[in-house]
Write an enzyme that holds these catalytic residues in place. Structure first.
Site, PDB file in Angstrom:
ATOM      1  N   SER A 104       0.811  -1.218   0.000  1.00 55.16           N
ATOM      2  CA  SER A 104       0.000   0.000   0.000  1.00 55.16           C
ATOM      3  C   SER A 104       0.849   1.275   0.000  1.00 55.16           C
ATOM      4  O   SER A 104       0.410   2.298  -0.545  1.00 55.16           O
ATOM      5  CB  SER A 104      -0.937  -0.011   1.212  1.00 55.16           C
ATOM      6  OG  SER A 104      -0.200  -0.127   2.413  1.00 55.16           O
ATOM      7  N   THR A 105       2.031   1.254   0.606  1.00 58.38           N
ATOM      8  CA  THR A 105       2.865   2.467   0.642  1.00 58.38           C
ATOM      9  C   THR A 105       3.504   2.699  -0.721  1.00 58.38           C
ATOM     10  O   THR A 105       3.473   3.821  -1.252  1.00 58.38           O
ATOM     11  CB  THR A 105       3.939   2.343   1.738  1.00 58.38           C
ATOM     12  OG1 THR A 105       3.361   1.744   2.897  1.00 58.38           O
ATOM     13  CG2 THR A 105       4.503   3.709   2.096  1.00 58.38           C
ATOM     14  N   ASP A 123      10.379   0.570  -2.412  1.00 62.33           N
ATOM     15  CA  ASP A 123       9.638  -0.584  -1.876  1.00 62.33           C
ATOM     16  C   ASP A 123       9.251  -0.327  -0.424  1.00 62.33           C
ATOM     17  O   ASP A 123       9.908   0.453   0.278  1.00 62.33           O
ATOM     18  CB  ASP A 123      10.527  -1.837  -1.978  1.00 62.33           C
ATOM     19  CG  ASP A 123       9.721  -3.114  -2.080  1.00 62.33           C
ATOM     20  OD1 ASP A 123       8.508  -3.086  -1.810  1.00 62.33           O
ATOM     21  OD2 ASP A 123      10.319  -4.150  -2.435  1.00 62.33           O
ATOM     22  N   GLY A 124       8.209  -1.000   0.010  1.00 65.32           N
ATOM     23  CA  GLY A 124       7.753  -0.880   1.395  1.00 65.32           C
ATOM     24  C   GLY A 124       8.447  -1.889   2.289  1.00 65.32           C
ATOM     25  O   GLY A 124       9.331  -2.634   1.866  1.00 65.32           O
ATOM     26  N   ASP A 147       7.722  -4.271   6.260  1.00 63.71           N
ATOM     27  CA  ASP A 147       6.861  -4.588   7.401  1.00 63.71           C
ATOM     28  C   ASP A 147       7.510  -4.167   8.710  1.00 63.71           C
ATOM     29  O   ASP A 147       6.822  -3.891   9.684  1.00 63.71           O
ATOM     30  CB  ASP A 147       6.551  -6.088   7.407  1.00 63.71           C
ATOM     31  CG  ASP A 147       5.841  -6.479   6.117  1.00 63.71           C
ATOM     32  OD1 ASP A 147       4.766  -5.920   5.852  1.00 63.71           O
ATOM     33  OD2 ASP A 147       6.388  -7.288   5.362  1.00 63.71           O
ATOM     34  N   GLY A 200       3.127  -8.989   1.827  1.00 57.41           N
ATOM     35  CA  GLY A 200       2.290  -9.231   0.645  1.00 57.41           C
ATOM     36  C   GLY A 200       2.751 -10.449  -0.138  1.00 57.41           C
ATOM     37  O   GLY A 200       2.320 -10.658  -1.280  1.00 57.41           O
ATOM     38  N   GLU A 202      10.783  -8.965  -4.989  1.00 57.44           N
ATOM     39  CA  GLU A 202      11.205  -7.667  -4.435  1.00 57.44           C
ATOM     40  C   GLU A 202      12.701  -7.682  -4.159  1.00 57.44           C
ATOM     41  O   GLU A 202      13.418  -6.736  -4.493  1.00 57.44           O
ATOM     42  CB  GLU A 202      10.433  -7.364  -3.146  1.00 57.44           C
ATOM     43  CG  GLU A 202       8.963  -7.066  -3.380  1.00 57.44           C
ATOM     44  CD  GLU A 202       8.177  -6.900  -2.101  1.00 57.44           C
ATOM     45  OE1 GLU A 202       7.249  -6.075  -2.098  1.00 57.44           O
ATOM     46  OE2 GLU A 202       8.460  -7.588  -1.101  1.00 57.44           O
ATOM     47  N   LYS A 233       6.151   1.071  11.311  1.00 56.37           N
ATOM     48  CA  LYS A 233       7.086   0.046  10.838  1.00 56.37           C
ATOM     49  C   LYS A 233       8.441   0.103  11.546  1.00 56.37           C
ATOM     50  O   LYS A 233       9.260  -0.800  11.400  1.00 56.37           O
ATOM     51  CB  LYS A 233       7.319   0.198   9.329  1.00 56.37           C
ATOM     52  CG  LYS A 233       6.056   0.227   8.489  1.00 56.37           C
ATOM     53  CD  LYS A 233       5.325  -1.090   8.563  1.00 56.37           C
ATOM     54  CE  LYS A 233       4.059  -1.138   7.739  1.00 56.37           C
ATOM     55  NZ  LYS A 233       4.199  -0.879   6.340  1.00 56.37           N
TER      56      LYS A 233
HETATM   57  C1  5RP Z   1       5.136  -7.112   0.182  1.00 53.48           C
HETATM   58  C2  5RP Z   1       5.935  -6.261   1.098  1.00 53.48           C
HETATM   59  C3  5RP Z   1       5.392  -4.908   1.393  1.00 53.48           C
HETATM   60  O1  5RP Z   1       6.282  -3.966   0.903  1.00 53.48           O
HETATM   61  C4  5RP Z   1       5.218  -4.774   2.875  1.00 53.48           C
HETATM   62  O2  5RP Z   1       4.309  -5.787   3.318  1.00 53.48           O
HETATM   63  C5  5RP Z   1       4.681  -3.397   3.275  1.00 53.48           C
HETATM   64  O3  5RP Z   1       3.378  -3.225   2.799  1.00 53.48           O
HETATM   65  P1  5RP Z   1       2.522  -1.926   3.119  1.00 53.48           P
HETATM   66  O4  5RP Z   1       3.222  -0.766   2.480  1.00 53.48           O
HETATM   67  O5  5RP Z   1       1.175  -2.234   2.522  1.00 53.48           O
HETATM   68  O6  5RP Z   1       2.449  -1.782   4.616  1.00 53.48           O
HETATM   69  O7  5RP Z   1       6.981  -6.632   1.584  1.00 53.48           O
HETATM   70  O8  5RP Z   1       5.660  -8.402   0.091  1.00 53.48           O
END
Ligand code: 5RP
Length: 235
Positions: free
Chosen positions: A34-35, A87-88, A90, A109, A115, A133
């Site tokens: 989502s980010t 990239d995002g 967790d 995700g 990634e 995070k």
């Molecule tokens: C997907 C990831 C995402 O970048 C991670 O889960 C962060 O997601 P979000 O920005 O929705 O919090 O690693 O595999």
């Protein structure tokens, strides 16, 4: 333009800040989640204004969004280099005194294999995150993408290592989630991880593990969206 407060607003600010690093001619890795979606949307606006770039998606989700917003796409094997990946994450270690400063857990995700491939290939890898995070050390469960035939033997090995694995279940499908690569995901609880580098090497050596979600020494910067701005960490 979307207006969003709270975590969504913070994610949007982080994503838009990272998109400002994209320059004409760049090949850009497009992360998942989502980010990063806010970054992809912002890059789409730059492309509509005439910026010429190519994107490399890391998942079905980021590919679809990139197509929707008009970003021309390419693939890792068709380019000589990747200039920037966005990239995002967790979880991000946010302690400058820690040797693991900037280490990440990814894979929320289930896209961490592609990634990592794209983020590691990039000349610069920028993480986008909201403050939830950030942590002094990594302690969330570590996703392992595993070959379907290997999930039970990998789970046994994770238990030998002191972890507690659980097969990630799908939400609107019976049974486990299946990744974009046709594999399964084991979410593995190890408690607080004192040495992510060592755990990363150990997990990489387990037969049947396609990729794990520990990203150590890969990120060059993190943009943390806040209620009213963006804080940058450079590593
Ligand atoms: C997907 C990831 C995402 O970048 C991670 O889960 C962060 O997601 P979000 O920005 O929705 O919090 O690693 O595999």
């Amino acid at each position: 333009m979307k207006t969003a407060g709270g975590a969504a607003g913070a994610k949007r600010r982080a994503g838009e800040r990272a998109a400002r690093e994209v320059e004409d001619g760049f090949v850009v890795g497009l992360g998942t989640g989502s980010t990063t979606a806010y970054a992809i949307e912002a890059i789409g606006e730059l492309v509509a204004d005439g910026l010429e770039i190519q994107g490399i998606p890391t998942s079905y989700q980021s590919r679809q969004l990139a197509l929707e917003v008009g970003i021309p796409l390419t693939s890792l094997d068709a380019v000589e280099n990747v200039d920037l990946a966005i990239d995002g994450a967790d979880q991000v270690v946010d302690d400058p005194d820690s040797p693991a400063h900037g280490a990440l857990i990814k894979g929320g995700g289930a896209a961490h294999t592609r990634e990592k491939l794209v983020d590691a290939a990039a000349g610069r890898f920028v993480v986008v995150a909201d403050p939830s995070k950030l942590a002094d050390r990594l302690e969330r469960s570590v996703p392992l993408e595993v070959l379907p035939a290997a999930h039970s033997v990998v789970a046994d090995r994770v238990r030998d290592l002191g972890g507690e694995p659980s097969l990630r279940e799908a939400e609107r499908k019976d049974g486990p989630i299946v990744t974009d690569n046709g594999n399964l995901v084991l979410d593995c609880e190890f408690g607080p991880i004192d040495d992510p580098d060592e755990l990363a090497s150990t997990l990489s050596s387990v037969p049947g593990v396609v990729e794990h979600g520990l990203f150590v020494d890969l990120a060059d910067a993190t943009y943390v969206g806040t209620d009213d701005g963006v804080e940058a960490r450079e590593y």
